[in-house]
Design a protein around this motif. Structure first.
Motif, PDB file in Angstrom:
ATOM      1  N   GLY A 663       0.840  -1.191   0.000  1.00 28.68           N
ATOM      2  CA  GLY A 663       0.000   0.000   0.000  1.00 28.68           C
ATOM      3  C   GLY A 663       0.872   1.237   0.000  1.00 28.68           C
ATOM      4  O   GLY A 663       2.002   1.216   0.502  1.00 28.68           O
ATOM      5  N   LEU A 664       0.355   2.329  -0.550  1.00 29.88           N
ATOM      6  CA  LEU A 664       1.116   3.586  -0.595  1.00 29.88           C
ATOM      7  C   LEU A 664       0.371   4.664   0.182  1.00 29.88           C
ATOM      8  O   LEU A 664      -0.797   4.947  -0.090  1.00 29.88           O
ATOM      9  N   VAL A 665       1.062   5.252   1.164  1.00 35.33           N
ATOM     10  CA  VAL A 665       0.517   6.373   1.924  1.00 35.33           C
ATOM     11  C   VAL A 665       1.184   7.650   1.421  1.00 35.33           C
ATOM     12  O   VAL A 665       2.417   7.770   1.463  1.00 35.33           O
ATOM     13  N   VAL A 666       0.380   8.565   0.888  1.00 36.24           N
ATOM     14  CA  VAL A 666       0.902   9.817   0.333  1.00 36.24           C
ATOM     15  C   VAL A 666       0.617  10.918   1.346  1.00 36.24           C
ATOM     16  O   VAL A 666      -0.534  11.196   1.687  1.00 36.24           O
ATOM     17  N   ASP A 667       1.686  11.541   1.840  1.00 32.54           N
ATOM     18  CA  ASP A 667       1.616  12.429   3.001  1.00 32.54           C
ATOM     19  C   ASP A 667       1.656  13.909   2.601  1.00 32.54           C
ATOM     20  O   ASP A 667       2.572  14.333   1.910  1.00 32.54           O
ATOM     21  N   TYR A 668       0.661  14.676   3.066  1.00 31.25           N
ATOM     22  CA  TYR A 668       0.627  16.123   2.802  1.00 31.25           C
ATOM     23  C   TYR A 668       0.768  16.967   4.069  1.00 31.25           C
ATOM     24  O   TYR A 668       0.707  18.181   4.001  1.00 31.25           O
ATOM     25  N   VAL A 669       0.910  16.306   5.245  1.00 33.25           N
ATOM     26  CA  VAL A 669       1.006  17.089   6.487  1.00 33.25           C
ATOM     27  C   VAL A 669       2.184  16.671   7.363  1.00 33.25           C
ATOM     28  O   VAL A 669       2.221  16.982   8.548  1.00 33.25           O
ATOM     29  N   GLY A 670       3.156  15.947   6.815  1.00 28.95           N
ATOM     30  CA  GLY A 670       4.364  15.617   7.572  1.00 28.95           C
ATOM     31  C   GLY A 670       4.157  14.581   8.656  1.00 28.95           C
ATOM     32  O   GLY A 670       4.454  14.840   9.829  1.00 28.95           O
ATOM     33  N   ILE A 671       3.652  13.402   8.281  1.00 25.17           N
ATOM     34  CA  ILE A 671       3.440  12.346   9.285  1.00 25.17           C
ATOM     35  C   ILE A 671       4.679  11.468   9.487  1.00 25.17           C
ATOM     36  O   ILE A 671       4.659  10.534  10.267  1.00 25.17           O
ATOM     37  N   ALA A 672       5.778  11.779   8.778  1.00 26.78           N
ATOM     38  CA  ALA A 672       6.973  10.913   8.836  1.00 26.78           C
ATOM     39  C   ALA A 672       7.473  10.730  10.267  1.00 26.78           C
ATOM     40  O   ALA A 672       7.767   9.602  10.695  1.00 26.78           O
ATOM     41  N   GLY A 673       7.565  11.832  11.015  1.00 28.11           N
ATOM     42  CA  GLY A 673       8.049  11.750  12.398  1.00 28.11           C
ATOM     43  C   GLY A 673       7.120  10.915  13.260  1.00 28.11           C
ATOM     44  O   GLY A 673       7.564  10.096  14.077  1.00 28.11           O
ATOM     45  N   ALA A 674       5.805  11.121  13.067  1.00 22.91           N
ATOM     46  CA  ALA A 674       4.823  10.366  13.849  1.00 22.91           C
ATOM     47  C   ALA A 674       4.893   8.879  13.510  1.00 22.91           C
ATOM     48  O   ALA A 674       4.725   8.027  14.381  1.00 22.91           O
ATOM     49  N   LEU A 675       5.159   8.562  12.239  1.00 28.97           N
ATOM     50  CA  LEU A 675       5.302   7.162  11.822  1.00 28.97           C
ATOM     51  C   LEU A 675       6.482   6.521  12.550  1.00 28.97           C
ATOM     52  O   LEU A 675       6.380   5.410  13.072  1.00 28.97           O
ATOM     53  N   LYS A 676       7.584   7.253  12.569  1.00 26.61           N
ATOM     54  CA  LYS A 676       8.792   6.723  13.208  1.00 26.61           C
ATOM     55  C   LYS A 676       8.548   6.511  14.706  1.00 26.61           C
ATOM     56  O   LYS A 676       8.937   5.498  15.278  1.00 26.61           O
ATOM     57  N   GLN A 677       7.885   7.492  15.319  1.00 25.48           N
ATOM     58  CA  GLN A 677       7.586   7.402  16.744  1.00 25.48           C
ATOM     59  C   GLN A 677       6.662   6.222  17.037  1.00 25.48           C
ATOM     60  O   GLN A 677       6.860   5.461  17.988  1.00 25.48           O
ATOM     61  N   ALA A 678       5.640   6.060  16.171  1.00 19.63           N
ATOM     62  CA  ALA A 678       4.674   4.965  16.376  1.00 19.63           C
ATOM     63  C   ALA A 678       5.359   3.607  16.289  1.00 19.63           C
ATOM     64  O   ALA A 678       4.973   2.654  16.968  1.00 19.63           O
ATOM     65  N   MET A 679       6.386   3.525  15.446  1.00 22.27           N
ATOM     66  CA  MET A 679       7.086   2.241  15.267  1.00 22.27           C
ATOM     67  C   MET A 679       7.966   1.886  16.463  1.00 22.27           C
ATOM     68  O   MET A 679       8.435   0.763  16.570  1.00 22.27           O
ATOM     69  N   SER A 680       8.203   2.836  17.358  1.00 18.68           N
ATOM     70  CA  SER A 680       9.162   2.599  18.446  1.00 18.68           C
ATOM     71  C   SER A 680       8.728   1.469  19.378  1.00 18.68           C
ATOM     72  O   SER A 680       9.552   0.867  20.054  1.00 18.68           O
ATOM     73  N   ASP A 681       7.412   1.193  19.416  1.00 20.96           N
ATOM     74  CA  ASP A 681       6.938   0.125  20.300  1.00 20.96           C
ATOM     75  C   ASP A 681       6.798  -1.218  19.590  1.00 20.96           C
ATOM     76  O   ASP A 681       6.362  -2.195  20.194  1.00 20.96           O
ATOM     77  N   TYR A 682       7.130  -1.270  18.308  1.00 21.64           N
ATOM     78  CA  TYR A 682       7.007  -2.516  17.555  1.00 21.64           C
ATOM     79  C   TYR A 682       8.202  -3.431  17.832  1.00 21.64           C
ATOM     80  O   TYR A 682       9.155  -3.035  18.500  1.00 21.64           O
ATOM     81  N   THR A 683       8.156  -4.639  17.308  1.00 21.89           N
ATOM     82  CA  THR A 683       9.249  -5.588  17.538  1.00 21.89           C
ATOM     83  C   THR A 683      10.519  -5.074  16.848  1.00 21.89           C
ATOM     84  O   THR A 683      10.453  -4.254  15.937  1.00 21.89           O
ATOM     85  N   VAL A 684      11.644  -5.615  17.275  1.00 29.17           N
ATOM     86  CA  VAL A 684      12.938  -5.182  16.733  1.00 29.17           C
ATOM     87  C   VAL A 684      12.966  -5.372  15.216  1.00 29.17           C
ATOM     88  O   VAL A 684      13.392  -4.499  14.465  1.00 29.17           O
ATOM     89  N   ARG A 685      12.487  -6.527  14.738  1.00 28.73           N
ATOM     90  CA  ARG A 685      12.544  -6.774  13.291  1.00 28.73           C
ATOM     91  C   ARG A 685      11.543  -5.918  12.528  1.00 28.73           C
ATOM     92  O   ARG A 685      11.786  -5.565  11.381  1.00 28.73           O
TER      93      ARG A 685
END
Length: 1019
Positions: A663-685
């Motif tokens: 899937g492709l998420v096309v960002d117009y409001v700068g969600i990149a930082g929030a994406l990275k932050q959200a991933m911080s609780d995911y598994t290492v892999r």
């Protein structure tokens, strides 16, 4: 010696024998070939499993098993699965009174009380005569059908097995009334599905014990031993196969291995919790991997595991409640009870008080917040919480900020709902289900539910083919947002990130009101919509089904986006829609666009329909959780989101659909930082694999790598004429490339090319917006060559045979999509009709083709198809033509014939086939009769002993005798076969056939008669 299909079949049988199954060889068993059940085993099992039932009751069960009401196969199969899982209600007379009872088909409590048989060569005759590779019978019921393909034959694979299974459903549909699981396997790829599964929904089973270790390259015995050990298979049949009724369609679902083992773990954890601290644990399965269905399987299994507890399902919002409730309602037959909605706290109390057991009750967390008094003191209540990490499950007081119906920010004081729920259901057991991980800081969730029961992360789900990865593309710069706006967006993220104190509420209200004005400014909306349309029409509209979602900042902005799209594209009224809740304060003109609840349900149905004209949905909050459209591949984000809300939203595009790369998420409001932050609780892999999914850094380099691989595979072929030339030149360049790859010396390159060019196409589907135009054009060329190769090699299109007009159409479509060419490429001529092997003009056209390798392949495929048709009806001719063709191809492959010479030999063969068809007409014989005539006259000397009229008379009488006796079911047993042979010999003897010393001639005639019976009697 190659590892043939037969050897693989024997290996599977041996594996099942080691698991304790009894082997049955079909031809050795005396039975009726028109009944799919193994009647002797079934009858014995019914008496064994139901010792107290009289003969009348057993007879009623057997009658019901063989007589289903008219209807679709899926409906009949649903009735059978109910019989299999729950028994058959039977009626019988006892001392003059009619009684009823349940007749059980399987003893699920005592495995050894059942009969397990693995059978091969099990012929079944219905619309055709078919012989599935392997069948598993439990108590005489053919519950599993397996189609195997030889691991050593490159032209076949598990995918071809899927096509075979689908064909069986038309040829022998009654066999599938009793089917629970279908399997396709070629040693390296082993997958299981149901009678309604598309090929992409057949799933591997990668573990025998629930461990996710070593699942990437699971061996074939792991698959078979993982599902089919006796205890496991019975458990799956009883508890892990269900029907989900979606309106007119009904889908049969087999649990995936991750669902099976996780639900089993959850049941054990729940059992323990009911007698200890009430903490059942947290069930984390990444979004899109079937969490809702796992909840259904869990609820079903709880009924027997805990002696009919009452289940309370809690969701966070009404729309989530509706979605999950809908899934449970679709599966009510499997659950054997109808879920109910608690309309209010009082209603919930009434529902709990009104029963001591059973019941599945849906409610929202908000209903618990109305009071803290106990609702029920009962212990046999299980609380299933959906999205268990949400902040509302806290145990302490805090300020909760939300937007009201008008998009205004409001704040209210919230007592932790978890504390209220604990107070209101003090003795219940709690289990949490989530699609995103619990954050490290979230101690409250663990305090309520306990630790993880099972983790099925993004990496595992993608590896298993349960979901697709999600990629990211930033187009913030396209909007040219000024720095003040970007700061405001940052402020929005800060407010979302904290449990806001009361004194900052007013300030944030002002700032976010200002942001609404800027993001909703007419000029900004124009820039946004212009760019979305450019991106969509250029790169996404022609991908898969063209479905896309636009996430708007607010309801007012959603409406502005909608109106702007229709200003630019006035014909798109059916193509685009707004999906959001209505408010009494809405302007009157909004009402007809937003519509009522029924209108939104209709929109949901249309958006899920791949063929409907509705392609773009503009949403605010609705449809961002729990709403599945597998073909949805694009999401345009114009709304700051973070944490689980963001991960839930972007998971709308991670569903599996055909050859969707992701899937492709096309960002117009700068969600990149929030994406990275959200991933911080995911598994290492997960963090390693999906922590950075920017297409510029992931998909684009992969696309360029595959582009170079395809260039290297064609480096000796000059395809420069494709670029900038006219359509005819482009077409010739494509067929020239196919001709180049069809060279007999390039077999390995050809195989590599078809795989690499597909990977190139999939990579481009994600990054086409940032690829250079000349790269896209070159990729379009490679894809056109791949499609043509696949069609000619009969590896694409679900087993469809070569159709040159179809090739033309496909290449045109590809070019139009990829390089906006309106020209038409015809490979041979302007003919639109189907091509016939017996059209002299067509044969002449192929013989004059410049691309000789391609011409050889075309002729080989067309003639092989014709010989295959002969093989079903005319033994002598098919042997003769097959021999001629094989001889020519062997000499060609060994370099003894040139392209031109082998083409000439095959053209001569085509001519012979055409003349053979006319021969029967000249003799006044039908195609069937000609086959018998050919068999009678196979020995050349026969015609020296008989007049031709006499041979024709024998032929007619032979055909007539067979037709009149076609009710003789000679396939059943050897005695019937012998009677048929005697009848033929008697007829031939009356005509003094064969002449003395030519006894072998009878064998040929006999073979032809059996071939005729195989293909005609079974119709």
């Amino acid at each position: 010696m190659p590892y043939t299909e037969e050897k693989y079949e024997n290996a599977i049988i041996q594996l099942f024998e080691e698991m304790g199954y009894t082997h049955a060889y079909g031809p050795a068993i005396d039975r009726d070939y028109r009944i799919p059940l193994y009647m002797d085993e079934l009858t014995a099992a019914l008496y064994r499993l139901n010792p107290t039932l009289p003969d009348d009751a057993i007879s009623d069960a057997l009658f019901k098993l063989q007589n289903f009401e008219n209807g679709e196969l899926v409906q009949k199969n649903a009735v059978f699965m109910d019989y299999l899982q729950n028994g058959i209600e039977v009626r019988y007379t006892d001392k003059g009174e009619e009684r009823s009872a349940i007749c059980y088909l399987v003893d699920y409590a005592n495995t050894d009380n059942n009969s397990f048989i693995v059978a091969n060569q099990w012929t079944f005759i219905e619309n055709d005569e078919k012989r599935p590779d392997v069948l598993l019978f439990i108590n005489g019921l053919p519950v599993v059908l397996m189609e195997l393909k030889s691991p050593s034959r490159e032209e076949t694979d598990a995918s071809e097995a899927y096509t075979q299974i689908r064909n069986y459903m038309h040829s022998i549909p009654s066999m599938f009334i009793y089917n629970a699981i279908c399997v396709m396997s070629d040693l390296s790829e082993n997958r299981a599905g149901t009678i309604t599964s598309g090929e992409d929904r057949y799933m591997e089973w990668k573990t025998k014990d629930g461990s996710y270790e070593n699942t990437q390259f699971a061996q074939f015995d792991t698959f078979f031993e993982g599902i089919f050990t006796k205890d496991r298979l019975l458990d799956i049949l009883k508890n892990f196969i269900l029907f989900s009724n979606e309106g007119l369609q009904s889908y049969k679902i087999l649990a995936g291995y991750h669902q099976y083992f996780a639900v089993r773990k959850a049941i054990e954890s729940t059992k323990k919790a009911t007698v200890t601290d009430g903490k059942g644990g947290v069930f984390w399965h990444t979004q899109g991997s079937g969490k809702s269905l796992s909840m259904v399987f869990y609820a079903h299994l709880l009924q027997s595991a805990l002696e009919s507890p009452t289940i309370v399902v809690i969701t966070d919002r009404n729309d989530l409640d509706d979605q999950l409730y809908s899934q449970f309602a679709k599966c009510k037959a499997f659950l054997r009870q109808e879920p109910v909605h608690a309309e209010s706290r009082e209603h919930l109390k009434t529902l709990l008080d009104g029963r001591k057991a059973n019941g599945i009750i849906f409610t929202t967390m908000q209903k618990f917040e109305e009071s803290g008094e106990p609702l029920s003191e009962r212990r046999n209540i299980i609380v299933m919480a959906d999205e268990a990490h949400r902040g509302q499950y806290g145990l302490t007081e805090k300020i909760k900020m939300t937007k009201n119906e008008d998009g205004e920010l409001v704040a209210r004081k919230v007592i932790g709902t978890a504390r209220i729920i604990r107070d209101t259901l003090p003795n219940a057991t709690y289990i949490g289900f989530t699609g995103t991980p619990i954050s490290r800081e979230d101690r409250n969730t663990r305090e309520v539910f306990g630790d993880y029961i099972d983790i099925y992360d993004m990496t595992q789900a993608v590896e298993d083919g349960a979901t697709r990865p999600v990629y990211y593309e930033s187009r913030v710069m396209k909007l040219k947002l000024d720095e003040n706006t970007l700061k405001l967006i940052d402020t929005e993220y800060e407010i979302m990130a904290q449990n806001a104190d009361a004194d900052v509420i007013e300030k944030s209200k002002r700032e976010l009101g200002q942001m609404e004005a800027i993001l909703g400014h007419d000029d900004t909306i124009k820039s946004l919509v212009d760019d979305i349309l450019d991106h969509y029409e250029s790169y996404r509209e022609n991908l898969l089904t063209g479905k896309a979602m636009i996430v708007a900042y607010s309801r007012a902005i959603a409406m502005k986006i909608y109106k702007r799209i229709l200003e630019i594209r006035p014909g798109w009224e059916e193509k685009v829609a707004v999906v959001m809740t209505a408010s009494n304060k809405d302007p009157e003109e909004w009402h007809s666009i937003i519509g009522n609840k029924r209108h939104k349900e209709e929109l949901a149905t249309k958006f899920k329909d791949n063929d409907s004209p509705l392609k773009i949905a503009i949403v605010v909050d609705m449809w961002l959780t729990g709403f599945d459209v597998p073909s949805l591949a694009t999401m345009y984000v114009y709304k700051p989101m973070m944490g689980y809300n963001l991960m839930q939203a972007i998971a709308r595009v991670n569903r599996v659909f055909r050859d969707k790369e992701g899937g492709l998420v096309v960002d117009y409001v700068g969600i990149a930082g929030a994406l990275k932050q959200a991933m911080s609780d995911y598994t290492v892999r997960d963090k390693k694999n999906y922590g950075n999914t920017d297409i510029a850094k992931v998909a684009y380099p992969k696309f360029q790598e595959k582009l170079q691989v395809c260039r290297d595979l064609l480096h000796e072929y000059d395809y420069s004429a494709f670029f900038g030339g006219n359509e005819l030149t482009a077409g010739r360049t494509i067929t020239g490339a196919v001709n180049f790859l069809m060279d007999r010396k390039r077999e390995k390159d050809r195989e590599s090319y078809t795989k690499e060019a597909l990977l190139l196409k999939q990579a481009l589907s994600l990054c086409s917006s940032i690829a250079e135009e000349d790269e896209r054009e070159e990729a379009a060329f490679f894809e056109a060559v791949r499609v043509l190769l696949m069609r000619i090699l009969n590896q694409g299109g679900g087993g469809k045979k070569l159709s040159l007009p179809e090739i033309n159409a496909k290449i045109n479509e590809l070019l139009k999509q990829s390089i906006k060419s309106d020209g038409v490429i015809n490979l041979f001529s302007d003919k639109e009709q189907d091509f016939s092997l017996f059209d002299p003009k067509f044969l002449e056209e192929i013989s004059k083709m410049k691309e000789k390798n391609l011409a050889v392949e075309l002729l080989k495929r067309l003639i092989a198809e014709q010989v295959h048709i002969y093989k079903r009806t005319n033994l002598v001719k098919s042997e003769k033509f097959s021999e001629i063709m094989q001889s020519a191809m062997n000499r060609y492959l060994n370099g003894m014939l040139t392209n031109e010479e082998v083409i000439q030999e095959m053209l001569n063969l085509a001519k012979q086939i055409r003349e053979a068809q006319k021969a029967g007409e000249d003799l006044g014989l039908t195609a069937d009769e000609l086959a018998f005539y050919d068999a009678l006259t196979k020995p050349q000397a026969i015609k020296d002993f008989y007049e031709n009229e006499e041979l024709i008379a024998i032929t007619k009488e032979l055909a007539d005798t067979l037709r009149r006796n076609r009710t003789i079911d000679w396939q059943k047993r050897e005695s019937a076969r012998a009677r048929m042979r005697m009848m033929i010999k008697k007829l031939l003897k009356s005509h003094r056939y064969p002449p003395e010393g030519m006894d072998d001639a009878v064998a040929t005639v006999m073979q032809q008669c059996e071939l005729w019976a195989d293909n005609i009697m079974s119709l």
